[in-house]
Design an enzyme around this catalytic site. Structure first.
Site, short mmCIF file in Angstrom:
data_model
loop_
_atom_site.label_atom_id
_atom_site.label_comp_id
_atom_site.label_asym_id
_atom_site.label_seq_id
_atom_site.Cartn_x
_atom_site.Cartn_y
_atom_site.Cartn_z
N ASP A 269 -31.66 -6.14 1.92
CA ASP A 269 -31.40 -7.52 1.53
C ASP A 269 -30.83 -7.58 0.11
O ASP A 269 -31.17 -6.74 -0.73
CB ASP A 269 -32.71 -8.33 1.63
CG ASP A 269 -32.46 -9.83 1.63
OD1 ASP A 269 -31.29 -10.26 1.72
OD2 ASP A 269 -33.45 -10.58 1.53
N ASN B 110 -27.77 -13.62 12.30
CA ASN B 110 -26.63 -13.44 11.38
C ASN B 110 -25.30 -13.97 11.93
O ASN B 110 -24.35 -14.20 11.17
CB ASN B 110 -26.46 -11.97 10.97
CG ASN B 110 -27.50 -11.49 9.97
OD1 ASN B 110 -27.82 -10.31 9.91
ND2 ASN B 110 -28.04 -12.41 9.18
C1 FPP Z 1 -28.56 -8.85 3.68
O1 FPP Z 1 -27.97 -9.29 2.48
C2 FPP Z 1 -27.69 -7.91 4.34
C3 FPP Z 1 -27.10 -8.12 5.55
C4 FPP Z 1 -27.27 -9.36 6.34
C5 FPP Z 1 -26.24 -7.13 6.15
C6 FPP Z 1 -26.57 -5.72 5.84
C7 FPP Z 1 -25.35 -4.95 6.07
C8 FPP Z 1 -24.92 -3.90 5.35
C9 FPP Z 1 -25.69 -3.26 4.28
C10 FPP Z 1 -23.57 -3.33 5.62
C11 FPP Z 1 -23.28 -2.93 7.03
C12 FPP Z 1 -24.27 -1.98 7.58
C13 FPP Z 1 -24.01 -0.73 8.01
C14 FPP Z 1 -25.10 0.05 8.65
C15 FPP Z 1 -22.72 -0.08 7.86
P1 FPP Z 1 -27.65 -10.83 2.32
O2 FPP Z 1 -26.21 -11.03 2.63
O3 FPP Z 1 -28.59 -11.65 3.14
O4 FPP Z 1 -27.94 -11.01 0.79
P2 FPP Z 1 -28.42 -12.34 0.06
O5 FPP Z 1 -29.79 -12.64 0.60
O6 FPP Z 1 -28.44 -11.92 -1.37
O7 FPP Z 1 -27.41 -13.39 0.36
#
Ligand code: FPP
Length: 247
Positions: free
Chosen positions: A17, A65
């Site tokens: 996250d 998502n």
């Molecule tokens: C949460 O951060 C992260 C995600 C919803 C996606 C995670 C994906 C990756 C790390 C990249 C793709 C994965 C792979 C395995 C190649 P957020 O966007 O919710 O952050 P925030 O809470 O700060 O907005």
């Protein structure tokens, strides 16, 4: 499934996250945070092997998502496709098996193709397993398992009277994967967000303030060290556990 007897986690799940906030702090578009997040994914897959962790589950895309802005969703799918295309060689070199949990049949065709390739190329490895949670949600998983279980009862393969967690859990996406011992969430949020809910019944949780793009191997090792200091009682008392501890 079974739990790790020792104080070293066999299976670690990570809720990655903070990509969005990382980007926002720098005045960058959210996708830049995800791009940096992919770099961390690479580092952490390597680190898991070095730290002797047999199973690593990364929560990469939840069933919720899809509700994000369209360009973020397509950006994430693009990153995933690119990651798989590029990373399969490294997984093979490092002898890491790739598995997925989630409704992967609903992912874009290009991503599914790369997933199939990567899974096929790594299917024979046994020492280390990377599990990507993709289009994953625990409630969806339970519904899918209940449906499959009901069908097995209807066909006579399972007997309703013999229902137990041991029989029902065979229908979860994680049927062949041991329960997570340790769940880490980055970014300071202290929620579970529909991740491995039934499997984490006895897991230890470590919440880390660091945003996912800044999460390092040292942070990972520190979380594992924190886990090692915890006493896991599985519903027993501390005294009951003592005879089992080597002295
Ligand atoms: C949460 O951060 C992260 C995600 C919803 C996606 C995670 C994906 C990756 C790390 C990249 C793709 C994965 C792979 C395995 C190649 P957020 O966007 O919710 O952050 P925030 O809470 O700060 O907005």
């Amino acid at each position: 499934m079974t739990h790790a007897p020792a104080n070293h986690p066999v299976h670690v799940g990570i809720i990655m996250d903070g990509n969005g906030r990382w980007a926002k702090q720098r005045g960058l578009p959210r996708i830049e945070g995800h791009r940096r997040g992919v770099e961390t994914v690479r580092t952490i897959i390597d680190a898991a092997k070095d730290l002797g962790i047999k199973y690593l589950t990364l929560y990469a895309f939840s069933v919720e998502n899809w509700k994000r802005p369209g360009d973020e969703v397509s950006g994430l799918m693009g990153l995933l496709e690119f990651f798989l295309k590029k990373e399969t060689k490294t997984l093979v070199k490092n002898q890491v098996r790739l598995l997925t949990i989630g409704r992967t049949q609903e992912l874009p065709e290009a991503v599914r193709g790369q997933l199939e390739n990567a899974k096929k190329a790594t299917a024979h490895f046994t020492d280390h397993t990377l599990i990507l949670a993709l289009n994953y949600g625990s409630r969806t998983e339970i519904v899918d398992a209940a449906r499959a279980y009901a069908a097995a009862v209807a066909s006579g393969k399972e007997k309703l009277n013999d229902s137990s967690w041991a029989t029902f859990s065979r229908y979860l996406y994680t049927a062949d994967i041991p329960d997570p011992d340790l769940i880490i969430r980055t970014s300071g949020e202290t929620r579970v967000s529909n991740f491995l809910l039934p499997q984490a019944a006895y897991a230890e949780f470590v919440f880390i303030p660091t945003l996912w793009p800044d999460f390092t191997k040292a942070d990972f090792a520190a979380a594992v060290a924190t886990f090692a200091k915890r006493e896991r009682r599985f519903g027993l008392t501390s005294e009951q556990l003592k005879p089992a501890v080597a002295r």
